[in-house]
Design a protein around this motif. Structure first.
Motif, PDB file in Angstrom:
ATOM      1  N   LYS A 269       0.842  -1.196   0.000  1.00  0.00           N
ATOM      2  CA  LYS A 269       0.000   0.000   0.000  1.00  0.00           C
ATOM      3  C   LYS A 269       0.884   1.256   0.000  1.00  0.00           C
ATOM      4  O   LYS A 269       1.989   1.236   0.552  1.00  0.00           O
ATOM      5  CB  LYS A 269      -0.903   0.038   1.239  1.00  0.00           C
ATOM      6  N   PRO A 270       0.415   2.350  -0.589  1.00  0.00           N
ATOM      7  CA  PRO A 270       1.175   3.598  -0.519  1.00  0.00           C
ATOM      8  C   PRO A 270       1.351   4.043   0.927  1.00  0.00           C
ATOM      9  O   PRO A 270       0.470   3.828   1.764  1.00  0.00           O
ATOM     10  CB  PRO A 270       0.303   4.599  -1.292  1.00  0.00           C
ATOM     11  N   LEU A 271       2.486   4.681   1.218  1.00  0.00           N
ATOM     12  CA  LEU A 271       2.802   5.159   2.564  1.00  0.00           C
ATOM     13  C   LEU A 271       2.716   6.683   2.571  1.00  0.00           C
ATOM     14  O   LEU A 271       3.364   7.354   1.768  1.00  0.00           O
ATOM     15  CB  LEU A 271       4.204   4.702   2.961  1.00  0.00           C
ATOM     16  N   ILE A 272       1.913   7.225   3.472  1.00  0.00           N
ATOM     17  CA  ILE A 272       1.670   8.668   3.512  1.00  0.00           C
ATOM     18  C   ILE A 272       2.205   9.265   4.813  1.00  0.00           C
ATOM     19  O   ILE A 272       1.705   8.937   5.897  1.00  0.00           O
ATOM     20  CB  ILE A 272       0.167   8.997   3.401  1.00  0.00           C
ATOM     21  N   PRO A 273       3.204  10.168   4.745  1.00  0.00           N
ATOM     22  CA  PRO A 273       3.671  10.850   5.955  1.00  0.00           C
ATOM     23  C   PRO A 273       2.780  12.055   6.256  1.00  0.00           C
ATOM     24  O   PRO A 273       2.407  12.807   5.354  1.00  0.00           O
ATOM     25  CB  PRO A 273       5.080  11.297   5.568  1.00  0.00           C
ATOM     26  N   VAL A 274       2.431  12.244   7.524  1.00  0.00           N
ATOM     27  CA  VAL A 274       1.533  13.331   7.909  1.00  0.00           C
ATOM     28  C   VAL A 274       2.147  14.137   9.052  1.00  0.00           C
ATOM     29  O   VAL A 274       2.682  13.567  10.001  1.00  0.00           O
ATOM     30  CB  VAL A 274       0.150  12.789   8.348  1.00  0.00           C
TER      31      VAL A 274
END
Length: 341
Positions: free
Chosen positions: A110-115
């Motif tokens: 799955k894509p990894l999203i930094p927040v």
């Protein structure tokens, strides 16, 4: 295959002393939001102990992920991306969440999203109502006090910030002086509503031509007042002290926020962060805005979304997903991350 307007994100938040995992759909619908608090563990130390916090995250993260998926009644087949807070916060705590998110993203491709944690606090309001731009957000927490102008979705312009202590930090330090258990901010707010403003404390930088804040002088003034009274053997009503302290904090926050709101011609004013739970701030800000800027919509998140939680990270991650702001497996924790970086 889900379309861009139908996106389900598993989000992880572990920046301080809460381990939280949520499943959020389309940035505005919470399917689950599981939060494991560590307050009782840190209470005996009078504050958060980073090593203790990290160990709790290690122990809880896997169970919380499973609980969030179970509560949302989904499997990883229904998850489109994994999001995680990568800063700011305690580096050890952040690393647990980042490591878990990278492992899950890799295992399930799955894509990894930094927040950014502070962006999460702002986007918690999106779980209440759609955000309309341009808007202004007053972000008030234990470590941050900022005025953030957003011209459009995903755009952050910090127009004012604290130059020393954050408002929440000042609350906790004064609470400690009064002998209140950690965290003292909530109890201070409760006491303020039972007391009266009988002492005048400084309103730092309230007249200066900027949007910055300073609370270290206020903190020192309150502490000196308490110490002087104790040395003289005088009694101080703690409820009146709390009311007097809170009056100073709230007046400065509301005054500068109101001035910025008038000058920026905004459509919405958002309150965000842990101190957004403060009843005095919520009531005063709402009343002043209704009186002086009734055309501006004021959005205040429910108490459950004021503290650290993963649902707010999932809400912020939806914007990052649409803009394809993904990270590689070399993503690291950034304890000093600045909003907008």
């Amino acid at each position: 295959m889900l379309t861009e307007t139908d996106v389900t994100i598993l989000a992880i938040e572990s920046s301080c002393d809460e381990t939280s995992v949520a499943v959020v759909k389309n940035g505005n619908t919470v399917l689950s939001n599981v939060v494991a608090s560590q307050i009782k563990s840190h209470m005996r130390f009078g504050g958060v102990v980073p090593e203790v916090a990290s160990r709790h995250h290690v122990e809880q993260i896997t169970q919380i992920v499973e609980a969030a998926l179970h509560e949302a009644q989904v499997t990883f087949d229904a998850i489109d991306a994994v999001a995680v807070t990568h800063g700011p916060g305690l580096v050890g705590s952040l690393l647990i969440g980042v490591s878990a998110a990278k492992a899950l993203a890799f295992a399930h491709q799955k894509p990894l999203i930094p927040v950014n944690h502070m962006a999460g606090h702002i986007y918690a309001n999106q779980l209440v109502t759609p955000m309309r731009y341009p808007l202004l957000s007053l972000v008030v927490s234990g470590g941050h006090t900022e005025l953030v102008y957003m011209e459009k979705d995903g755009s952050f312009d910090i127009i004012g910030e604290t130059r020393d202590d954050a408002a929440g930090e000042a609350y906790d330090k004064i609470g400690r002086i009064l002998g209140l258990p950690y965290p003292g901010g909530k109890k201070m707010d409760e006491m303020a509503h039972e007391g009266k403003e009988t002492m005048h404390f400084p309103r730092a930088m309230i007249k200066e031509d900027n949007y910055d804040f300073s609370f270290s002088g206020l903190k020192s003034s309150v502490i000196n007042t308490v110490h002087n009274a104790r040395q003289k053997g005088d009694d101080i009503n703690p409820y009146d002290l709390a009311a007097s302290f809170q009056a100073s904090v709230v007046e400065v926050l509301v005054h500068k926020t109101l001035r910025a709101a008038k000058e920026k011609n905004i459509k919405q004013l958002l309150l965000a962060g842990g101190v957004a739970a403060n009843r005095g701030l919520r009531e005063t800000l709402s009343a002043k805005m209704a009186l002086e800027l009734p055309e501006v919509e004021v959005i205040i998140p429910p108490l459950s979304l004021c503290g650290d939680n993963a649902a707010m990270i999932g809400a912020a991650a939806y914007t990052e997903y649409r803009q394809k702001h993904f990270a590689g497996y070399d993503l690291n924790a950034h304890p000093g991350l600045v909003l907008g970086e």
